[in-house]
Write a protein that holds these residues in place. Structure first.
Motif, PDB file in Angstrom:
ATOM      1  N   ALA A   1       0.859  -1.202   0.000  1.00  0.00           N
ATOM      2  CA  ALA A   1       0.000   0.000   0.000  1.00  0.00           C
ATOM      3  C   ALA A   1       0.887   1.242   0.000  1.00  0.00           C
ATOM      4  CB  ALA A   1      -0.897  -0.020   1.239  1.00  0.00           C
TER       5      ALA A   1
ATOM      6  N   ASP B   1       0.812   4.259   0.761  1.00  0.00           N
ATOM      7  CA  ASP B   1       0.069   5.296   1.486  1.00  0.00           C
ATOM      8  C   ASP B   1       0.994   6.449   1.832  1.00  0.00           C
ATOM      9  OD1 ASP B   1      -2.377   3.962   1.337  1.00  0.00           O
ATOM     10  OD2 ASP B   1      -1.949   2.751   3.097  1.00  0.00           O
TER      11      ASP B   1
ATOM     12  N   THR C   1     -14.748  -2.537   5.797  1.00  0.00           N
ATOM     13  CA  THR C   1     -14.502  -3.150   7.110  1.00  0.00           C
ATOM     14  C   THR C   1     -14.715  -2.159   8.251  1.00  0.00           C
ATOM     15  OG1 THR C   1     -12.182  -2.774   6.693  1.00  0.00           O
ATOM     16  CG2 THR C   1     -12.956  -5.025   6.421  1.00  0.00           C
TER      17      THR C   1
ATOM     18  N   VAL D   1      -0.400  -5.091   2.051  1.00  0.00           N
ATOM     19  CA  VAL D   1       0.347  -4.818   3.278  1.00  0.00           C
ATOM     20  C   VAL D   1       0.959  -3.420   3.182  1.00  0.00           C
ATOM     21  CG1 VAL D   1       2.242  -5.567   4.780  1.00  0.00           C
ATOM     22  CG2 VAL D   1       0.910  -7.272   3.517  1.00  0.00           C
TER      23      VAL D   1
END
Ligand code: C5P
Length: 250
Positions: free
Chosen positions: A11, A13, A126, A215
């Motif tokens: 990821a 990010d 989620t 991840v």
């Protein structure tokens, strides 16, 4: 280790092209696919996709489209033309939205000979629970909705879903062995849980039947990110061997 490398999605990010480039260079050879989400894409635009692809790696464009069928179809064609290897939509956008996207992307691939990206659906985020659903007028449980929406995505011709590790088995049972499942919320034993609540280890996620693991911080926040990525790859590889062995036995 290539088999494990193909299953690991990092990821990205981060907030700048420079930071993205830094991670892509550091993780070269360890990670095949980098996930570009809303923040980085809103800040940097398609340039970040070109940067990742220019390094030889692939892109999961995590923009979770949800709009009228025509708009999602056209956005999907743009994603495809950018050369991303997977992107996603919200399954709550409905059957017609997903089926129209599948048709548009298939037609475009047939006419250009381009590589078809994996088309993924997000079922229920989620961050939502039964109460979140109830307040928007849905009186079913999250679990019921996840399976129902995964099945709808499959009927519409989508290739798979993004799902929490807790949902993998349910979706696998409902949608069969070829439906792709991409799983975030993965935490190796050596990493902290951060803000993820219901986590599994990479090995557990693979053994449950996940196809790809997303991840981020277990690698980016590790003291030695390369070492962390290598440990995760090893764990994935061992779990893949175990999964194959148990399939042969059954
Ligand atoms: O750092 P971490 O490993 O928690 O990052 C997981 C990535 O997957 C983040 O980009 C996060 O936004 C994303 N994600 C998630 N849970 C979901 C869907 C996406 O953690 N249900």
């Amino acid at each position: 280790m290539n088999e494990a490398r193909d299953k690991l999605i990092f990821a990205l990010d981060v907030q700048s092209l420079e930071a993205a480039q830094n991670w892509v260079e550091r993780l070269q050879g360890k990670v095949k696919t980098f996930k570009v989400g809303k923040q980085l894409f809103t800040r940097c635009g398609p340039e970040v996709v070109h940067l990742v692809r220019g390094s030889g790696a692939e892109v999961f464009l995590d923009l979770k489209y949800h709009d009228i069928p025509n708009t999602v179809g056209m956005a999907g064609l743009e994603a495809m033309q950018l050369g991303v290897s997977m992107f996603n939509v919200h399954a709550l956008g409905g059957y017609e939205m997903m089926a129209n996207l599948v048709d548009k992307v298939n037609e475009a691939c047939a006419s250009t000979g381009g590589q078809k990206p994996l088309l993924l659906a997000v079922t229920i985020l989620t961050s939502s629970n039964d109460e979140t659903l109830r307040r928007v007028g849905i009186d079913r449980s999250v679990k019921d909705m996840v399976v129902r929406l995964a099945d709808l995505a499959k009927q519409a011709g989508m290739d798979g879903v993004v799902a929490s590790p807790q949902e993998v088995r349910l979706i696998r049972d409902a949608c069969g062995p070829d439906f792709k499942i991409v799983t975030p919320g993965v935490r190796p034993a050596f990493a902290s849980q951060d803000d993820q609540r219901r986590v599994t280890t990479p090995a557990e996620a693979i053994e449950l039947g996940a196809d790809y693991l997303v991840v981020g911080r277990p690698i980016s926040a590790a003291v030695d990110p390369i070492e962390a990525a290598e440990q995760i790859l090893q764990e994935i590889q061992l779990a893949l061997i175990k999964r194959r062995e148990s399939l042969w036995r059954s």
